[in-house]
Design a protein around this motif. Structure first.
Motif, PDB file in Angstrom:
ATOM      1  N   THR A   1      47.666  33.944  28.560  1.00 35.36           N
ATOM      2  CA  THR A   1      47.907  32.520  28.811  1.00 35.36           C
ATOM      3  C   THR A   1      48.175  32.255  30.284  1.00 35.36           C
ATOM      4  N   ALA A   2      48.948  33.144  30.915  1.00 32.88           N
ATOM      5  CA  ALA A   2      49.198  32.990  32.349  1.00 32.88           C
ATOM      6  C   ALA A   2      47.902  33.107  33.149  1.00 32.88           C
ATOM      7  N   GLY A   3      47.023  34.021  32.716  1.00 29.07           N
ATOM      8  CA  GLY A   3      45.746  34.145  33.408  1.00 29.07           C
ATOM      9  C   GLY A   3      44.878  32.909  33.258  1.00 29.07           C
ATOM     10  N   VAL A   4      44.884  32.299  32.070  1.00 29.18           N
ATOM     11  CA  VAL A   4      44.117  31.061  31.869  1.00 29.18           C
ATOM     12  C   VAL A   4      44.694  29.937  32.711  1.00 29.18           C
ATOM     13  N   LEU A   5      46.027  29.850  32.763  1.00 23.00           N
ATOM     14  CA  LEU A   5      46.655  28.790  33.569  1.00 23.00           C
ATOM     15  C   LEU A   5      46.413  28.996  35.067  1.00 23.00           C
ATOM     16  N   ALA A   6      46.175  30.236  35.463  1.00 28.02           N
ATOM     17  CA  ALA A   6      45.913  30.489  36.883  1.00 28.02           C
ATOM     18  C   ALA A   6      44.624  29.837  37.352  1.00 28.02           C
TER      19      ALA A   6
ATOM     20  N   LEU B   1      38.691  38.578  39.292  1.00 29.79           N
ATOM     21  CA  LEU B   1      39.881  39.395  39.062  1.00 29.79           C
ATOM     22  C   LEU B   1      40.284  39.385  37.593  1.00 29.79           C
ATOM     23  N   GLY B   2      40.135  38.233  36.960  1.00 25.51           N
ATOM     24  CA  GLY B   2      40.408  38.177  35.523  1.00 25.51           C
ATOM     25  C   GLY B   2      39.460  39.076  34.750  1.00 25.51           C
ATOM     26  N   GLY B   3      38.194  39.130  35.157  1.00 22.37           N
ATOM     27  CA  GLY B   3      37.266  40.048  34.513  1.00 22.37           C
ATOM     28  C   GLY B   3      37.670  41.498  34.706  1.00 22.37           C
ATOM     29  N   VAL B   4      38.159  41.819  35.891  1.00 22.64           N
ATOM     30  CA  VAL B   4      38.614  43.189  36.144  1.00 22.64           C
ATOM     31  C   VAL B   4      39.780  43.539  35.224  1.00 22.64           C
ATOM     32  N   LEU B   5      40.728  42.604  35.060  1.00 21.98           N
ATOM     33  CA  LEU B   5      41.873  42.863  34.186  1.00 21.98           C
ATOM     34  C   LEU B   5      41.427  43.041  32.736  1.00 21.98           C
ATOM     35  N   CYS B   6      40.516  42.195  32.271  1.00 28.64           N
ATOM     36  CA  CYS B   6      40.020  42.340  30.896  1.00 28.64           C
ATOM     37  C   CYS B   6      39.269  43.667  30.725  1.00 28.64           C
ATOM     38  N   ALA B   7      38.498  44.036  31.733  1.00 34.28           N
ATOM     39  CA  ALA B   7      37.801  45.306  31.647  1.00 34.28           C
ATOM     40  C   ALA B   7      38.774  46.479  31.627  1.00 34.28           C
TER      41      ALA B   7
ATOM     42  N   ALA C   1      35.537  40.175  29.550  1.00 33.82           N
ATOM     43  CA  ALA C   1      35.312  40.625  30.926  1.00 33.82           C
ATOM     44  C   ALA C   1      33.913  40.259  31.395  1.00 33.82           C
ATOM     45  N   GLY C   2      32.896  40.506  30.548  1.00 37.31           N
ATOM     46  CA  GLY C   2      31.536  40.135  30.921  1.00 37.31           C
ATOM     47  C   GLY C   2      31.396  38.645  31.157  1.00 37.31           C
TER      48      GLY C   2
END
Length: 778
Positions: free
Chosen positions: A573-578, A595-601, A616-617
């Motif tokens: 949720t914090a990542g979406v709000l970012a 960066l969000g993709g990197v975290l999900c990966a 991530a993709g």
């Protein structure tokens, strides 16, 4: 005589049995009347032998009147007689002398009063009731005539009060003398309600004296209702007493808001209510009214205005006394005990309803920090102690609700008590006018104490209640702390650390630990935003700082144990709000998405989080699209080729793991993602590079699909190649068609149809073989 049941239970059993017998008798009488009428209509000759109780008016005919027709006629006759008597009194009275007037009235009244006795002896009860009603009206007219002729100088109000008392006594005696009549006794009860209130009104007494008159009359009604067993007296006396007592207590309550005079009236009303409930077990509501009146009487002793908080606190203070002392009074009957406990609970609830708006209003100024963060301009809490009585009210209500003898179930009572106590302690430093730092420290202490209570509680209700109070306090303190930099970091740090410790506290309930983990992630996110603001970062770049929190959660996820899932959800949720603060700057937004993709990966490396690979993709693709848009790229292939490459790579891995998988499922989405947008772009492109490259790519796909026996590349490539060829040949076809005679295209179309029709069966077989060949592809 001996009885196996207690007297009260046996009496109730007998009353129920008698009521059942009365209902059955009424049903049988109604049924008998209907059968008699039916027999008179079908066979008049046998009706007298079957129903002698309803003789016909004339031989051979049906009965002329039944009970319903009889009642209508009797009522109409009584009304006509009453109208005649009223007209005589008002119109023709003056034409007679004093002797004639007296003789006529005396004769009519005596005849009307004596006639019901003879009618009752003959069994004509309905007729007797009608005549008795006329007789009662004549007594009222006699009283009016006596005042008009014999006592003209007497005050009308005083005379009416005295006449009502006299008539009540006369009608009561008349009803007792003729017990077969049902009208005189209720009429006497109704007349008895007038003397004292009328006397108080006509003598110019104030509202307090009027309240005493109403209460005295209500006391007489209560005594009559509890002492007399006849329903004709008990019901009207009870209803009238309840109404007059309510009016009296309402008057006393209204007066108690401004002065201490009506305390005696309210106390007398309390004693009356308790006495009625003591005497009549079914009237426990009277004990409720008595308890409320007693509380109001105690409150009336406080010489404070209606807006004084101490007046409310004093009244609420009686509630714990009721809830504590009443259960210990062993001699109190159950109705009295129940009514007083309900009164104590009601007073506590009313006190909370009055105090909550006041304490909520005291907290509102602290939210002014939201208007300008870190400006240190929020006004200090208003002091003066004006809200202290309401804090005391909440504490007293909490004590009353926490009493083991409360009316509410134990869980609800404990929950309400905890909420009231927490609210009182939370708002107390504000209404006391302490400095801002002291208020913040005190509210932090209350919040931390509530959180600790949630962690140590063993029951779900207590844990959830304490956790809810802690969450509400943390939210308010966090918002008010935005007024200053030091306060912001201190509050966010302390609360975040406390939530993290709570999430790691093993003995606590799992939902409470999960809530602590979510709050810890939330405070960490808020702290990251505050650090970015303190460092002077632009708003879009603060989103990059926010992503540090999801990164930390991803790194620590294997060690989070039972709170891993809620922590990961909060981090997501914090990542979406970012994304929101970065939306105004597309290059920064592309960086945030990447960066969000990197975290999900990174999270998808774990087996149980493989589904995040799709996220991530999607984030990588979105980041590339945003970056291309920010660079002014308009070619669709720049957007679609990364998606196709990713989708084809996934399809290739799937085909290797599952050779039986269809090529449509493996390669179809990836190929269509580029071919279809490029084909649309070709038809609007006037240059040659795109059609050439797209045609070559379609040709390669077609040949590769045919060589590998894959349906998706073969069909998609072939269709695209054909469409590109049509696009390239279209201008020349148009030129050729324009040069031909107008009759030639229809002629060629006709010849084609004839050819196809003549070789239809052969073409159908060829189409079937083509379909079977394509069906054999994967």
């Amino acid at each position: 005589m001996d009885t196996p049941l207690p007297p009260a239970e046996e009496l109730a059993l007998i009353d129920r049995e008698l009521a059942r017998l009365d209902a059955r008798r009424m049903y049988l009488l109604t049924r008998r009347e209907w059968l008699v009428r039916l027999l008179w209509q079908q066979a008049p000759a046998v009706a007298p032998t079957v129903a002698p109780a309803f003789p016909p008016a004339a031989p051979g005919g049906p009965p002329s009147t039944g009970p319903s027709a009889q009642n209508v006629l009797l009522t109409l006759g009584a009304v006509l007689l009453a109208v005649a008597a009223l007209a005589f009194t008002l119109v023709s009275w003056g034409s007679l002398g004093i002797g004639g007037r007296s003789a006529v009235l005396a004769l009519l009244t005596a005849a009307a009063l004596a006639a019901p006795a003879a009618l009752l002896r003959r069994g004509l009860r309905s007729t007797a009731e009608s005549v008795a009603g006329v007789a009662l009206l004549l007594t009222v007219l006699d009283a009016y005539a006596l005042h008009a002729v014999g006592l003209p100088g007497t005050d009308g109000g005083v005379y009416a009060a005295g006449a009502a008392a006299v008539l009540a006594g006369l009608w009561a005696g008349y009803g007792l003398a003729l017990p077969g009549l049902r009208l005189p006794l209720p009429a006497a009860v109704a007349a008895a309600q007038l003397p004292l209130p009328l006397a108080a009104a006509v003598t110019g007494a104030g509202p307090l004296a009027g309240g005493w008159a109403l209460l005295a009359t209500a006391a007489l009604d209560a005594a009559l209702a509890t002492a007399v067993s006849r329903r004709a007296v008990r019901l009207p006396a009870g209803a009238a007493g309840a109404l007059l007592a309510a009016l009296a207590l309402s008057t006393g309550l209204a007066l108690s808001l401004g002065a201490a005079g009506p305390a005696g009236l309210l106390a007398a009303g309390a004693l009356l209510g308790v006495a009625v409930a003591w005497r009549e077990p079914r009237a426990w509501a009277a004990a409720v009214a008595g308890g409320l009146a007693g509380v109001a009487a105690v409150g009336a002793l406080v010489p404070a205005g209606p807006v004084s908080g101490w007046a409310v606190a004093v009244r609420v203070a009686v509630a714990p006394a009721l809830l504590v002392t009443v259960p210990r009074a062993g001699r109190l009957p159950q109705p009295v005990r129940r009514g007083l406990l309900c009164a104590g609970a009601a007073v506590s609830a009313l006190g909370v309803l009055v105090a909550v708006p006041v304490v909520a209003g005291a907290l509102l100024p602290g939210l002014g920090a939201l208007r300008e963060v870190w400006a240190a301009t929020t006004p200090r809490p208003a002091g003066g102690g004006q809200g202290i009585p309401y804090v005391v009210t909440l504490l007293l209500a909490a004590g009353a609700l926490a009493s083991p003898a409360g009316v509410l179930p134990s869980r609800e009572a404990r929950t309400a008590a905890a909420v009231c106590a927490g609210a009182a302690l939370f708002v107390a430093p504000v209404v006391a006018g302490l400095p801002v730092a002291a208020v913040l420290a005190a509210q932090l202490a209350v919040t931390v104490a509530a959180g600790a209570g949630a962690l140590r509680a063993t029951g779900r209700d207590a844990a959830f209640t304490a956790a809810g109070c802690a969450a509400a306090g943390a939210l308010y303190v966090s918002l008010t702390a935005l007024d200053g930099r030091l306060a912001t970091f201190a509050v966010f740090g302390l609360l975040g650390a406390g939530c993290a410790l709570g999430a790691a506290y093993g003995p606590a309930l799992r939902p409470v630990r999960a809530g602590g983990a979510v709050c810890a992630v939330g405070f960490a996110t808020a702290t990251a935003v505050a650090l970015g603001a303190l460092a002077g970062l632009a708003v879009p770049w603060r989103a990059v700082a926010v992503l540090l929190v999801p990164a930390l959660v991803v790194a620590l996820a294997p060690r989070l144990g039972p709170v891993r899932v809620p922590a990961e959800v909060a981090a997501g949720t914090a990542g979406v709000l970012a994304v929101l603060p970065a939306a105004g700057d597309r290059p920064v937004l592309a960086l945030v998405l990447a960066l969000g993709g990197v975290l999900c990966a990174g999270a998808a490396v774990r087996r149980e989080r493989r589904a995040l690979g799709w996220a991530a993709g999607a984030l990588f693709v979105a980041a590339s699209w945003v970056r291309l848009g920010a660079s002014g790229v308009t070619a669709p292939e720049a957007y679609t080729l990364p998606v196709s490459a990713l989708a084809l790579a996934v399809g290739l891995v799937r085909r290797r793991r599952d050779p039986a998988a269809s090529s449509w499922a493996a390669y179809g989405p990836g190929l269509a993602a580029t071919l279809l947008p490029s084909l649309v772009a070709v038809w609007g492109d006037a240059y040659w590079p795109r059609p050439l490259l797209l045609g070559l790519a379609a040709l390669v796909l077609t040949l590769g699909g045919a060589h590998r026996g894959l349906r998706a590349p073969l069909l998609l490539g072939g269709a695209t190649l054909a469409a590109v060829a049509v696009h390239e040949l279209a201008p020349y076809v148009v030129q050729v068609v324009g040069a031909l005679p107008r009759w030639l295209p229809p002629a060629l179309a006709g010849l084609l149809l004839l050819l196809v029709g003549a070789t239809y069966e052969k073409r159908l077989r060829e189409a079937r073989r083509l379909r079977e060949a394509i069906g054999r592809l994967r």
